[in-house]
Motif scaffolding. Structure first.
Motif, PDB file in Angstrom:
ATOM      1  N   THR A 141       0.821  -1.404   0.055  1.00  0.00           N
ATOM      2  CA  THR A 141       0.135  -0.128  -0.126  1.00  0.00           C
ATOM      3  C   THR A 141       0.911   1.386   0.067  1.00  0.00           C
ATOM      4  OG1 THR A 141      -1.912   1.086   1.011  1.00  0.00           O
ATOM      5  CG2 THR A 141      -0.125   0.244   2.517  1.00  0.00           C
ATOM      6  N   ILE A 142       0.485   2.343  -0.129  1.00  0.00           N
ATOM      7  CA  ILE A 142       0.873   3.684   0.109  1.00  0.00           C
ATOM      8  C   ILE A 142       1.645   3.733   1.294  1.00  0.00           C
ATOM      9  CG2 ILE A 142       0.648   6.025   0.004  1.00  0.00           C
ATOM     10  CD1 ILE A 142      -1.802   5.904  -1.852  1.00  0.00           C
ATOM     11  N   ASP A 143       2.949   4.355   1.213  1.00  0.00           N
ATOM     12  CA  ASP A 143       3.755   4.543   2.556  1.00  0.00           C
ATOM     13  C   ASP A 143       3.203   5.165   3.826  1.00  0.00           C
ATOM     14  OD1 ASP A 143       3.611   7.191   1.258  1.00  0.00           O
ATOM     15  OD2 ASP A 143       5.803   7.230   1.246  1.00  0.00           O
ATOM     16  N   SER A 144       2.107   6.225   3.549  1.00  0.00           N
ATOM     17  CA  SER A 144       1.349   6.880   4.665  1.00  0.00           C
ATOM     18  C   SER A 144       0.354   6.072   5.103  1.00  0.00           C
ATOM     19  CB  SER A 144       0.751   8.163   4.223  1.00  0.00           C
ATOM     20  OG  SER A 144      -0.029   7.904   3.226  1.00  0.00           O
ATOM     21  N   LYS A 145      -0.278   5.025   4.399  1.00  0.00           N
ATOM     22  CA  LYS A 145      -1.381   4.114   5.004  1.00  0.00           C
ATOM     23  C   LYS A 145      -0.431   3.123   5.629  1.00  0.00           C
ATOM     24  CE  LYS A 145      -4.994   6.104   2.985  1.00  0.00           C
ATOM     25  NZ  LYS A 145      -5.996   6.402   3.655  1.00  0.00           N
ATOM     26  N   ALA A 146       0.508   2.804   5.327  1.00  0.00           N
ATOM     27  CA  ALA A 146       1.279   1.610   5.827  1.00  0.00           C
ATOM     28  C   ALA A 146       1.713   1.849   7.319  1.00  0.00           C
ATOM     29  CB  ALA A 146       2.613   1.109   5.227  1.00  0.00           C
ATOM     30  N   LYS A 147       2.027   3.296   7.428  1.00  0.00           N
ATOM     31  CA  LYS A 147       2.742   3.706   8.506  1.00  0.00           C
ATOM     32  C   LYS A 147       1.450   4.051   9.606  1.00  0.00           C
ATOM     33  CE  LYS A 147       5.301   6.730   6.619  1.00  0.00           C
ATOM     34  NZ  LYS A 147       6.346   7.915   6.571  1.00  0.00           N
ATOM     35  N   SER A 148       0.595   4.663   9.085  1.00  0.00           N
ATOM     36  CA  SER A 148      -0.703   4.794  10.001  1.00  0.00           C
ATOM     37  C   SER A 148      -1.325   3.542  10.447  1.00  0.00           C
ATOM     38  CB  SER A 148      -1.727   5.582   9.080  1.00  0.00           C
ATOM     39  OG  SER A 148      -2.305   4.832   8.175  1.00  0.00           O
ATOM     40  N   GLY A 149      -0.945   2.508   9.926  1.00  0.00           N
ATOM     41  CA  GLY A 149      -1.647   1.114  10.231  1.00  0.00           C
ATOM     42  C   GLY A 149      -0.773   0.598  11.175  1.00  0.00           C
ATOM     43  N   GLY A 150       0.471   0.996  11.344  1.00  0.00           N
ATOM     44  CA  GLY A 150       1.414   0.528  12.676  1.00  0.00           C
ATOM     45  C   GLY A 150       2.006  -0.803  12.421  1.00  0.00           C
ATOM     46  N   THR A 151       2.378  -1.598  13.161  1.00  0.00           N
ATOM     47  CA  THR A 151       3.218  -2.641  13.242  1.00  0.00           C
ATOM     48  C   THR A 151       2.477  -3.767  12.679  1.00  0.00           C
ATOM     49  OG1 THR A 151       4.725  -2.138  14.847  1.00  0.00           O
ATOM     50  CG2 THR A 151       4.593  -4.435  14.200  1.00  0.00           C
ATOM     51  N   ALA A 152       1.013  -3.804  12.980  1.00  0.00           N
ATOM     52  CA  ALA A 152       0.162  -5.050  12.723  1.00  0.00           C
ATOM     53  C   ALA A 152      -0.029  -4.944  11.301  1.00  0.00           C
ATOM     54  CB  ALA A 152      -1.293  -4.707  13.433  1.00  0.00           C
ATOM     55  N   MET A 153      -0.050  -3.732  10.562  1.00  0.00           N
ATOM     56  CA  MET A 153      -0.300  -3.813   9.060  1.00  0.00           C
ATOM     57  C   MET A 153       1.430  -3.813   8.497  1.00  0.00           C
ATOM     58  SD  MET A 153      -1.834  -1.023   6.509  1.00  0.00           S
ATOM     59  CE  MET A 153      -3.577  -1.265   7.020  1.00  0.00           C
ATOM     60  N   ILE A 154       2.342  -3.035   8.732  1.00  0.00           N
ATOM     61  CA  ILE A 154       3.394  -3.243   8.094  1.00  0.00           C
ATOM     62  C   ILE A 154       4.176  -4.598   8.286  1.00  0.00           C
ATOM     63  CG2 ILE A 154       5.795  -2.463   8.517  1.00  0.00           C
ATOM     64  CD1 ILE A 154       4.797   0.122   9.482  1.00  0.00           C
ATOM     65  N   SER A 155       4.013  -5.340   9.251  1.00  0.00           N
ATOM     66  CA  SER A 155       4.494  -6.729   9.312  1.00  0.00           C
ATOM     67  C   SER A 155       4.120  -7.556   8.144  1.00  0.00           C
ATOM     68  CB  SER A 155       4.170  -7.357  10.755  1.00  0.00           C
ATOM     69  OG  SER A 155       3.091  -7.468  11.094  1.00  0.00           O
TER      70      SER A 155
END
Length: 529
Positions: free
Chosen positions: A240-254
């Motif tokens: 996904t877009i970087d800002s969306k990934a970071k706003s989703g936190g570790t649960a999404m980024i992982s």
């Protein structure tokens, strides 16, 4: 017709983008920086996939992978023939013993996804060969920069004497085991223990050589390691877009394999923030950057006041669908230099070893349209694209490239799946093909319902894995999360067609949990780049 949202990487301005004609040709918008306050771009990024191949195993006693001399083997009850111990370069050497002969082990590509390990038979009556079957393994895959234990290979045990394969390479590949000799248990080409570029269920099913009385080789576990060198794991990729990934936190980024920053559209490198995000210690250090390269269109829009197709605020016919090809051709030197600036900038801050993917110039096909004041031939389009790729790769040997797919290409709205169009490009320059702009169908064989191009047809024509995206809705507004790309049956069907990733540009906040819950149900992709 497609209208896309655009924003520069550090600006909050927006530009509406639209396709020309009746919905057959889409204009490309300026991608927004999703990192430094900019809004997500309409095209977003796609995930990559490539990987290192498995190399041949090392030399063994009983058959050299490269045709080296083998040990003749001791015989009991008879002397060897004059040709005893001589090498047959194609089969690893043959030993003839008094009273019987034994064939040397077939050299196998240990760890090669498609190649079975070699087999060897022991000596026949009157002579026992000391060497077993081909033991073969060597470096297990090309170096993967994203982790994985170094692989070593052990040869199979032969009747009358154990043989060992060559020492494994120190690449980041998975562990591989060679074939077995007669009577010896054999292990699969690529074991599941490989943390890096070992094989996978579909990609590295190397069966050991079944010598007489020997057991068949094991099969590597699927979906855990990559046979390529772009992604660290051979599995379907989510991004996904970087800002969306970071706003989703570790649960999404992982759960993500890649991220998409703002579009690349300036005349000098201005994306150092991508390096900050993607380098060691950054929030997205374990994800591959997928950057949309839109310099050509952005340059002529900026310098000549053009709009995207079907946006009339710039004046009648003053858009990319009419004057785009003319102005790009006239300013090609400046555009190529801009690409070189980004190549140098990324090389300086991101480095030249880790993978980075560039999705090249969305809707490139539109510059061949008859509405252009000076339309390109398809051959010209291919030649100019080659120059842009060369410029961007000039300082970035680690760059991977993806060619845009316009599902409406001629001769009949994508009926030939782009066969005529892509024949004008040097497709060896590209690791992927990608969709862009409007949404794509997860649940149909067609990429979009209004066009004739199919997922499978596109992959077959180009020979490339496909990076898919969810796109944007009308008037540049994000279409929101596309739940069809969360359905296991849909993803598995598209993987069979050659799709290896999906970019959700506006995912639900719990998308990380969704990905985690479906991963174990997904098949191994057709490609593991």
């Amino acid at each position: 017709m497609r209208i896309r949202l655009a924003a520069a990487s550090n600006l909050a301005s927006f530009v509406l983008l639209a396709a020309c004609g009746t919905g057959s040709i889409g204009g490309d918008g300026v991608g927004g920086s999703s990192t430094n306050g900019g809004t997500p771009n309409a095209h977003g990024g796609q995930s990559p996939t490539s990987g290192g191949g498995v190399t041949q195993g090392g030399a063994t006693q009983g058959g050299s992978p490269q045709g080296g001399a083998t040990q003749g083997g001791m015989t009991q009850g008879g002397s060897t023939s004059p040709n005893g111990g001589s090498l047959n370069p194609g089969n690893g050497g043959a030993l003839v013993a008094a009273g019987g002969s034994s064939s040397g082990g077939q050299v196998s590509n240990a760890g090669n996804p498609a190649t079975a390990g070699g087999s060897s038979a022991g000596g026949s009556a009157g002579g026992v060969t000391a060497s077993g079957g081909s033991g073969g393994s060597g470096t297990a895959g090309a170096t993967n920069n994203r982790g994985g234990a170094a692989g070593t290979g052990n040869g199979g045990s032969g009747t009358g004497g154990a043989s060992k394969g060559g020492a494994g390479g120190t690449t980041n590949g998975g562990t591989t085991n060679g074939g077995s000799g007669s009577g010896g248990a054999s292990k699969g080409g690529t074991g599941s223990g490989g943390a890096g570029n070992g094989g996978t269920g579909a990609g590295g099913t190397g069966k050991g050589g079944a010598g007489s009385g020997g057991a068949s080789g094991g099969t590597g576990s699927g979906g855990t390691t990559s046979t390529g060198n772009t992604f660290s794991q051979c599995r379907f990729h989510f991004g996904t877009i970087d800002s969306k990934a970071k706003s989703g936190g570790t649960a999404m980024i992982s759960q993500l394999d890649f991220f998409t920053p703002g579009w690349m559209q300036g005349e000098a490198f201005d994306q150092a923030y991508v390096c900050t995000e993607g380098n060691a210690g950054g929030a997205l250090a374990n994800q591959v950057p997928v950057v949309v390269a839109y310099i050509s269109a952005a340059y002529v829009k900026r310098h000549f006041g053009l709009c995207d197709c079907n946006v009339t605020t710039c004046g009648a016919n003053n858009d990319l669908c009419h004057a785009g090809a003319q102005y790009i051709s006239q300013n090609l030197t400046a555009i190529v230099n801009a690409y070189k600036s980004y190549s140098q900038g990324y090389a300086s801050c991101y480095g030249t070893t880790r993978p980075i993917i560039f999705e090249m110039e969305p809707d490139w096909y539109q510059y061949t349209n008859s509405s252009q004041t000076q339309p390109w031939s398809a051959t010209q389009a291919g030649q100019i694209m080659g120059q842009l790729v060369a410029a961007l790769k000039s300082s970035l040997p680690n760059a991977r490239f993806s060619m845009d797919a316009s599902p409406w290409v001629g001769p009949n709205n994508g009926t030939d799946n782009g066969a005529q169009w892509y024949s004008n490009f040097n497709m060896s320059l590209f690791t992927f093909v990608n969709t862009s702009g409007g949404g794509t169908n997860a649940n149909t064989a067609k990429i979009r319902s209004s066009n004739n191009m199919t997922w499978a047809g596109l992959s077959q024509v180009t020979g490339k894995p496909i990076l898919a995206d969810t796109g944007y809705g009308a008037n540049g507004v994000s279409a929101g999360h596309d739940p069809n790309w969360d359905v296991v049956a849909n993803i598995n069907a598209r993987m069979a067609d050659g799709v290896v990733s999906i970019a959700q540009y506006n995912p639900n906040t719990n998308w990380g949990s969704t990905i985690s819950s479906i991963r174990s149900q997904l098949n191994t992709p057709k490609f593991c780049p």
